[in-house]
Design a protein around this motif. Sequence first.
Motif, PDB file in Angstrom:
ATOM      1  N   PHE A 104       0.816  -1.207   0.000  1.00  0.00           N
ATOM      2  CA  PHE A 104       0.000   0.000   0.000  1.00  0.00           C
ATOM      3  C   PHE A 104       0.858   1.269   0.000  1.00  0.00           C
ATOM      4  CE2 PHE A 104      -2.597  -3.272   1.941  1.00  0.00           C
ATOM      5  CZ  PHE A 104      -3.827  -3.103   1.324  1.00  0.00           C
ATOM      6  N   THR A 105       2.088   1.148   0.455  1.00  0.00           N
ATOM      7  CA  THR A 105       2.880   2.362   0.694  1.00  0.00           C
ATOM      8  C   THR A 105       4.137   2.468  -0.164  1.00  0.00           C
ATOM      9  OG1 THR A 105       4.042   1.238   2.514  1.00  0.00           O
ATOM     10  CG2 THR A 105       2.073   2.505   3.076  1.00  0.00           C
ATOM     11  N   SER A 106       4.761   1.362  -0.507  1.00  0.00           N
ATOM     12  CA  SER A 106       6.059   1.411  -1.174  1.00  0.00           C
ATOM     13  C   SER A 106       5.910   1.647  -2.672  1.00  0.00           C
ATOM     14  CB  SER A 106       6.838   0.118  -0.931  1.00  0.00           C
ATOM     15  OG  SER A 106       8.040   0.115  -1.684  1.00  0.00           O
ATOM     16  N   ILE A 107       6.585   2.648  -3.174  1.00  0.00           N
ATOM     17  CA  ILE A 107       6.548   2.930  -4.597  1.00  0.00           C
ATOM     18  C   ILE A 107       7.288   1.854  -5.383  1.00  0.00           C
ATOM     19  CG2 ILE A 107       8.649   4.330  -4.640  1.00  0.00           C
ATOM     20  CD1 ILE A 107       7.220   6.175  -6.626  1.00  0.00           C
ATOM     21  N   ARG A 108       8.190   1.142  -4.739  1.00  0.00           N
ATOM     22  CA  ARG A 108       8.925   0.070  -5.404  1.00  0.00           C
ATOM     23  C   ARG A 108       8.027  -1.116  -5.715  1.00  0.00           C
ATOM     24  NH1 ARG A 108      13.611  -1.242  -1.339  1.00  0.00           N
ATOM     25  NH2 ARG A 108      11.769  -1.185   0.030  1.00  0.00           N
ATOM     26  N   ARG A 109       6.909  -1.214  -4.989  1.00  0.00           N
ATOM     27  CA  ARG A 109       5.993  -2.326  -5.188  1.00  0.00           C
ATOM     28  C   ARG A 109       4.731  -1.920  -5.964  1.00  0.00           C
ATOM     29  NH1 ARG A 109       7.917  -7.521  -4.098  1.00  0.00           N
ATOM     30  NH2 ARG A 109       9.359  -7.412  -2.330  1.00  0.00           N
ATOM     31  N   THR A 110       4.710  -0.723  -6.505  1.00  0.00           N
ATOM     32  CA  THR A 110       3.504  -0.211  -7.156  1.00  0.00           C
ATOM     33  C   THR A 110       3.797   0.212  -8.594  1.00  0.00           C
ATOM     34  OG1 THR A 110       2.692   0.606  -5.027  1.00  0.00           O
ATOM     35  CG2 THR A 110       1.641   1.480  -7.004  1.00  0.00           C
ATOM     36  N   VAL A 111       2.938  -0.188  -9.500  1.00  0.00           N
ATOM     37  CA  VAL A 111       3.005   0.270 -10.890  1.00  0.00           C
ATOM     38  C   VAL A 111       1.936   1.336 -11.068  1.00  0.00           C
ATOM     39  CG1 VAL A 111       2.831  -0.357 -13.312  1.00  0.00           C
ATOM     40  CG2 VAL A 111       3.794  -1.983 -11.680  1.00  0.00           C
ATOM     41  N   LYS A 112       2.379   2.563 -11.338  1.00  0.00           N
ATOM     42  CA  LYS A 112       1.441   3.671 -11.503  1.00  0.00           C
ATOM     43  C   LYS A 112       1.460   4.157 -12.951  1.00  0.00           C
ATOM     44  CE  LYS A 112       1.339   5.438  -6.782  1.00  0.00           C
ATOM     45  NZ  LYS A 112       1.379   6.652  -5.927  1.00  0.00           N
ATOM     46  N   ASN A 113       0.586   5.131 -13.198  1.00  0.00           N
ATOM     47  CA  ASN A 113       0.535   5.801 -14.506  1.00  0.00           C
ATOM     48  C   ASN A 113       0.277   4.819 -15.658  1.00  0.00           C
ATOM     49  OD1 ASN A 113       1.171   8.294 -13.256  1.00  0.00           O
ATOM     50  ND2 ASN A 113       3.348   7.762 -13.309  1.00  0.00           N
ATOM     51  N   ILE A 114      -0.558   3.843 -15.420  1.00  0.00           N
ATOM     52  CA  ILE A 114      -0.966   2.954 -16.510  1.00  0.00           C
ATOM     53  C   ILE A 114      -1.965   3.712 -17.378  1.00  0.00           C
ATOM     54  CG2 ILE A 114      -2.113   0.782 -17.087  1.00  0.00           C
ATOM     55  CD1 ILE A 114      -1.188  -0.289 -14.392  1.00  0.00           C
ATOM     56  N   PRO A 115      -1.722   3.808 -18.684  1.00  0.00           N
ATOM     57  CA  PRO A 115      -2.626   4.588 -19.541  1.00  0.00           C
ATOM     58  C   PRO A 115      -4.038   4.016 -19.536  1.00  0.00           C
ATOM     59  CG  PRO A 115      -0.589   4.016 -20.695  1.00  0.00           C
ATOM     60  CD  PRO A 115      -0.610   3.214 -19.438  1.00  0.00           C
TER      61      PRO A 115
ATOM     62  N   PHE B   7       1.383  -3.203 -23.781  1.00  0.00           N
ATOM     63  CA  PHE B   7       1.874  -2.316 -22.725  1.00  0.00           C
ATOM     64  C   PHE B   7       2.168  -3.120 -21.465  1.00  0.00           C
ATOM     65  CE2 PHE B   7       1.219   0.132 -18.893  1.00  0.00           C
ATOM     66  CZ  PHE B   7       2.021   1.247 -19.112  1.00  0.00           C
ATOM     67  N   TYR B   8       1.273  -4.016 -21.095  1.00  0.00           N
ATOM     68  CA  TYR B   8       1.478  -4.813 -19.879  1.00  0.00           C
ATOM     69  C   TYR B   8       2.641  -5.784 -20.050  1.00  0.00           C
ATOM     70  CZ  TYR B   8      -2.841  -2.987 -17.922  1.00  0.00           C
ATOM     71  OH  TYR B   8      -3.797  -2.153 -17.404  1.00  0.00           O
ATOM     72  N   ILE B   9       2.763  -6.374 -21.223  1.00  0.00           N
ATOM     73  CA  ILE B   9       3.855  -7.322 -21.463  1.00  0.00           C
ATOM     74  C   ILE B   9       5.201  -6.615 -21.436  1.00  0.00           C
ATOM     75  CG2 ILE B   9       4.867  -8.876 -23.170  1.00  0.00           C
ATOM     76  CD1 ILE B   9       2.011  -9.572 -24.019  1.00  0.00           C
ATOM     77  N   ASP B  10       5.269  -5.400 -21.991  1.00  0.00           N
ATOM     78  CA  ASP B  10       6.546  -4.672 -22.101  1.00  0.00           C
ATOM     79  C   ASP B  10       6.906  -3.910 -20.835  1.00  0.00           C
ATOM     80  OD1 ASP B  10       6.690  -5.601 -24.680  1.00  0.00           O
ATOM     81  OD2 ASP B  10       5.898  -3.758 -25.582  1.00  0.00           O
TER      82      ASP B  10
ATOM     83  N   LYS C  67      10.120  -8.562  -8.940  1.00  0.00           N
ATOM     84  CA  LYS C  67       9.686  -8.408  -7.547  1.00  0.00           C
ATOM     85  C   LYS C  67       8.799  -9.553  -7.047  1.00  0.00           C
ATOM     86  CE  LYS C  67      11.536  -4.268  -7.043  1.00  0.00           C
ATOM     87  NZ  LYS C  67      12.595  -3.963  -6.044  1.00  0.00           N
ATOM     88  N   LYS C  68       8.263 -10.357  -7.970  1.00  0.00           N
ATOM     89  CA  LYS C  68       7.391 -11.489  -7.657  1.00  0.00           C
ATOM     90  C   LYS C  68       5.989 -11.092  -7.206  1.00  0.00           C
ATOM     91  CE  LYS C  68      10.190 -14.626  -8.870  1.00  0.00           C
ATOM     92  NZ  LYS C  68       9.897 -15.340 -10.145  1.00  0.00           N
ATOM     93  N   ILE C  69       5.828  -9.869  -6.714  1.00  0.00           N
ATOM     94  CA  ILE C  69       4.499  -9.390  -6.344  1.00  0.00           C
ATOM     95  C   ILE C  69       4.473  -7.878  -6.512  1.00  0.00           C
ATOM     96  CG2 ILE C  69       5.133  -9.342  -3.895  1.00  0.00           C
ATOM     97  CD1 ILE C  69       2.176  -9.938  -3.276  1.00  0.00           C
ATOM     98  N   MET C  70       3.470  -7.405  -7.267  1.00  0.00           N
ATOM     99  CA  MET C  70       3.361  -5.965  -7.541  1.00  0.00           C
ATOM    100  C   MET C  70       1.905  -5.533  -7.434  1.00  0.00           C
ATOM    101  SD  MET C  70       6.364  -4.598  -8.184  1.00  0.00           S
ATOM    102  CE  MET C  70       5.895  -3.068  -8.975  1.00  0.00           C
ATOM    103  N   ALA C  71       1.719  -4.293  -7.012  1.00  0.00           N
ATOM    104  CA  ALA C  71       0.388  -3.695  -6.935  1.00  0.00           C
ATOM    105  C   ALA C  71       0.177  -2.778  -8.136  1.00  0.00           C
ATOM    106  CB  ALA C  71       0.240  -2.910  -5.637  1.00  0.00           C
ATOM    107  N   LEU C  72      -1.023  -2.779  -8.691  1.00  0.00           N
ATOM    108  CA  LEU C  72      -1.386  -1.866  -9.782  1.00  0.00           C
ATOM    109  C   LEU C  72      -2.363  -0.851  -9.217  1.00  0.00           C
ATOM    110  CD1 LEU C  72      -1.959  -4.379 -12.732  1.00  0.00           C
ATOM    111  CD2 LEU C  72       0.182  -3.450 -11.836  1.00  0.00           C
ATOM    112  N   LYS C  73      -1.977   0.425  -9.302  1.00  0.00           N
ATOM    113  CA  LYS C  73      -2.775   1.467  -8.658  1.00  0.00           C
ATOM    114  C   LYS C  73      -2.558   2.799  -9.374  1.00  0.00           C
ATOM    115  CE  LYS C  73      -3.077   3.841  -4.184  1.00  0.00           C
ATOM    116  NZ  LYS C  73      -2.504   3.947  -2.829  1.00  0.00           N
ATOM    117  N   PRO C  74      -3.649   3.498  -9.746  1.00  0.00           N
ATOM    118  CA  PRO C  74      -5.060   3.102  -9.682  1.00  0.00           C
ATOM    119  C   PRO C  74      -5.392   2.156 -10.831  1.00  0.00           C
ATOM    120  CG  PRO C  74      -4.890   5.233 -10.709  1.00  0.00           C
ATOM    121  CD  PRO C  74      -3.493   4.864 -10.303  1.00  0.00           C
ATOM    122  N   PHE C  75      -6.566   1.532 -10.749  1.00  0.00           N
ATOM    123  CA  PHE C  75      -6.884   0.534 -11.759  1.00  0.00           C
ATOM    124  C   PHE C  75      -8.397   0.456 -11.954  1.00  0.00           C
ATOM    125  CE2 PHE C  75      -7.549  -3.685 -13.515  1.00  0.00           C
ATOM    126  CZ  PHE C  75      -6.527  -3.781 -14.440  1.00  0.00           C
TER     127      PHE C  75
END
Length: 555
Positions: A240-251, A258-261, A270-278
């Motif tokens: 919820f807090t770490s920018i290293r674990r978050t993918v932002k600015n998804i068009p 885009f997701y594959i690249d 990282k083996k686990i990532m958060a997508l936010k916002p989505f």
Amino acid sequence: MAELRHSSSLGTRSTSSPMKRGDDDAAAALVPEKRPDEEDDDDRHVSRDRYRRYWHQVQSLASPYFGDEVRSSRISLALLGLVVFAVLISIPSIWIRLNEPYLCRKDGIVLRCPRVKEPFSLWENPYSATTSWKQCAEHRDGEFSELPPENETTGYVFIHAEGGLNQQRIAVHLICNAVAVAKIMNATLILPVLKQDQIWKDQTKFEDIFDVDHFINYLKDDVRIVRGIPDWFADKSELFTSIRRTVKNIPKYASAEFYIDNVLPRIKEKKIMALKPFVDRLGYDNVPQEINRLRCRVNYHALKFLPAIEQMADQLASRMRNRTGSLNPYMALHLRFEKGMVGLSFCDFVGSREEKAQMDAYRRKEWPRRYKNGSHLWQLALQKRKEGRCPLEPGEVAVILRAMGYPKETQIYVASGQVYGGQNRMAPLRNMFPNLVTKEELTSKEELDGFKKHVTSLAALDFLVCLKSDVFVMTHGGNFAKLIIGHRRYMGHRLKSIKPDKGLMSKSFGDPYMGWATFVEDVIVTHQTRTGLPEETFPNYDLWENPLTPCMCRT
């Protein structure tokens, strides 16, 4: 441009206005003398002309045998008898030919159309226009059929929703897109966590409204889904807090590439990532066909409400059909005229000076950048109404429905929040359709208490009762109404889903010289093709509202 005045002023309008009906007994005037869909189609004319010419040829061949000079001729009588016999035995085949369906094209879609028009119905679309498509979302292509074990996927995807479940119909966009994105990247999906709804102050979890076991089991051959963050991931709050674990600015409407690249490499690392916002973060026309079909499977088959919600909705629908002691059809009306919707629309609605001042203050507080100093709002309101971007008032909805031919006795279920203007604003609609109820009026307090813990549960009841209705009417845009229309289309296009043409209606309402008969004709002709019939899709079309392709296939 003239505007429709508040429905309370109906009595002061001139008799030529579409808002003036004369008296309550003039219901017959709501139906035009002859509907456009009662006219014979061109193919029927061609068939009749062909057989009419055939009959004339028979008459011309037989006419010489009726002359005085040959009346006694046995040969002539025999020939005449043969001709008459041939005509008689051909009548059944001619009748079948006139009535059998034929292939015709309507709005670019090939349909099986009847030679003889079906009678007009207020409560369902023509059978002949709704039989060319069938459900095919459950069909799986071999390209995406193999699913590796959970420990062999590329990693875990954690979806963090911005906004509550209630704002996204029960988050269907979010959930369907999350499953599709996990499939594209061959990742394991963690059940989405939903941020608290800032408007309704409602913290609803996925399992509070959906049947999780059915969801996971139904999609087990498509995507690996787990209920929570894996135990080996120690610091769960880091997602919820770490920018290293978050993918932002998804068009918005991003492609599969885009997701594959851009996202898949980070998940592998990282083996686990958060997508936010989505929310709307996956396109329609730039992803594989099977991925779109997967989204349809999620929407129409995998997402099921909890049994308690389904059972309560069935009871509400049954009560609507049996309110008069006998079985009746009912209409569901999604009336979007809450204070927040009226304010956000920046449209002008007739009201008292005090009411307008309060709305100005509300808009200035909630949307200061758009409000500015308020000097431009009048011109903006006129433009939005002309373009059909203003919510319909309850009184306007009532007039449109009466013009379509729905009688005063029509049973109407209203799915709505607190209507802006209260009972005064609702009065014209209730006067024209007194058999109008909400879920609160159909149930006891004890029955609804179990659903009031989550606002989303109440929205789910409205959704299902609207879905089960004989006719569904939306008054403004939004995901809730779009998903209902799409779902009813997926069920076969037979159920009517009326989407009023607000731009055209605003012109008619603003014309003080238009008579009622002309208004009725305009309403009926305009909405003949706005009742949930099959229609073509096009790039970037919202498949939630129109699932024709890839969710459905030609029969």
